[in-house]
Scaffold this motif. Structure first.
Motif: not given
Length: 388
Positions: A206-210, A213-216, A258-263
């Motif tokens: 969801l963090k890249y354009r449609r 293709h993004a893969a960890v 202190h907090v970061l939920g969305r990378p």
């Protein structure tokens, strides 16, 4: 001396020698000991971690895990235990949080276990199985549980923070579970997501354009932070994302949070590049690995070797970056201030007037190829030589 592994705990240090023996030192082991002492010999250990006041050592065969007290004064004898492995299945990776283990097997299965020497009454969901979630019972440590909800996942990497767990699959997906007090699971902290006992996929697509293709392809965790390296189909560079606690600057993004939920992307790492004579252009410098301590991070890179100073079969020196807490000078910058962006530690063995940066050479010896490896521990950083 070459080592197979090195761990720098809060009060205990642990190393695995080239022969596979475990040695320990430090005030938490024995304040009177003047040098490291062998505590587990003849078991051919390949990996060691510290958790729950114990040392856990993975046998090189991958058929068992040894557990022994971190303190010399504890008379509990060393013993071994293992997951329910299939035929020819072995444990290929072992990671540890403050009170749990995560084991990956050659069959792509994930097992977790509680650590320590006493029964446990509660967890934060970091096991990924319904154990001790209501606080109404107890469970024995040092018994592996299969994470059944990941049975259909071909896991290829695991990582453990203080009280959370990450699992990466062969197709580049990531699942997280456990404590999410700082957003370390990769999504925002809410009352409903404070503790997530069921493996939940982190939605990097969801963090890249449609059309991208993004893969960890790499994960790392430590304390209350998580890092995810993402390979993209549109550019050769890989993005490094971070979530969780960054109060000491350990996000590496230039901010103290202190907090970061969305990378968030660590631009200083993602944008790192060097000039390639072969390509006659700037090319990305790939991240090799991260080592994460309670308040700081160390990174090693696969930069191109210097052709004029590279030994046969070796590497002239991989560059190193560090960032985060520096209260005990663990960043090696010669200063004591915390740093919120990656910087280069100084090489104190070189001419200090030249302001030389630390590099990690790989050399070929009579005993084989030795790779210099950086480790971020509890308020300390070390470099050791590891057989490849």
């Amino acid at each position: 001396m070459a080592l197979r592994d090195l761990v720098l705990g809060e009060t205990v240090g642990v190393a695995v020698t080239a022969r596979g023996d475990v040695v320990q030192w430090g005030d938490g082991y024995d304040a009177a000991a003047r040098q490291p002492e062998v505590t587990l010999a003849g078991k051919n250990v390949s990996r060691a971690v510290i958790s729950g006041g114990c040392v856990y050592a993975l046998a090189a065969k991958g058929d068992r895990v040894w557990v022994l007290p971190a303190a010399k004064a504890d008379p509990t004898p060393a013993r071994s235990f293992a997951p329910a492995l299939g035929r020819r299945e072995t444990v290929t990776a072992l990671e540890a949080g403050d009170a749990h283990l995560v084991a990956l097997t050659s069959a792509g299965r994930v097992f977790t276990a509680l650590t320590g020497l006493a029964p446990v009454t509660s967890t934060e969901g970091q096991l990924g199985v319904p154990v001790l979630l209501d606080g109404s019972s107890t469970a024995e440590p040092n018994e592996f549980y299969l994470v059944h909800s990941l049975a259909a996942v071909d896991a290829v990497q695991v990582a453990a923070g203080a009280h959370h767990t990450l699992v990466r699959s062969a197709d580049g997906a990531v699942w997280s579970f456990g404590e999410n007090s700082h957003g370390q699971l990769g999504f925002d902290y809410t009352d409903a997501t404070a503790f997530v006992p069921v493996p939940t996929e982190v939605p990097f697509d969801l963090k890249y354009r449609r059309r991208v293709h993004a893969a960890v392809d790499y994960i790392a965790a430590g304390a209350n932070q998580s890092f995810f390296r993402v390979a993209r189909s549109d550019v050769p560079a890989k993005d490094l994302w971070v979530s969780g606690d960054g109060l000491f600057g350990q996000h590496g993004t230039g901010r103290f949070a202190h907090v970061l939920g969305r990378p968030s992307v660590v631009r200083a790492i993602t944008d790192l590049s060097e000039y390639s004579e072969a390509d006659r252009a700037l090319v990305p410098i790939p991240l090799r690995y991260l080592s994460i301590g309670p308040t700081h991070v160390a990174a090693a890179f696969d930069n191109a070797p210097d052709p004029d100073h590279t030994p046969a079969g070796g590497h002239s020196g991989r560059i190193v970056s560090v960032w985060g807490g520096n209260e005990s000078y663990q960043l090696g910058t010669g200063k004591r201030n915390n740093v919120a962006v990656p910087v280069a530690p100084l090489d104190l063995a070189a001419d200090r007037s030249a302001n030389s940066r630390l590099v990690l050479p790989t050399v070929r010896t009579r005993a084989g190829v030795l790779e210099s490896t950086v480790v971020a521990g509890h308020l300390a950083t070390a470099v050791y030589c590891r057989p490849t």
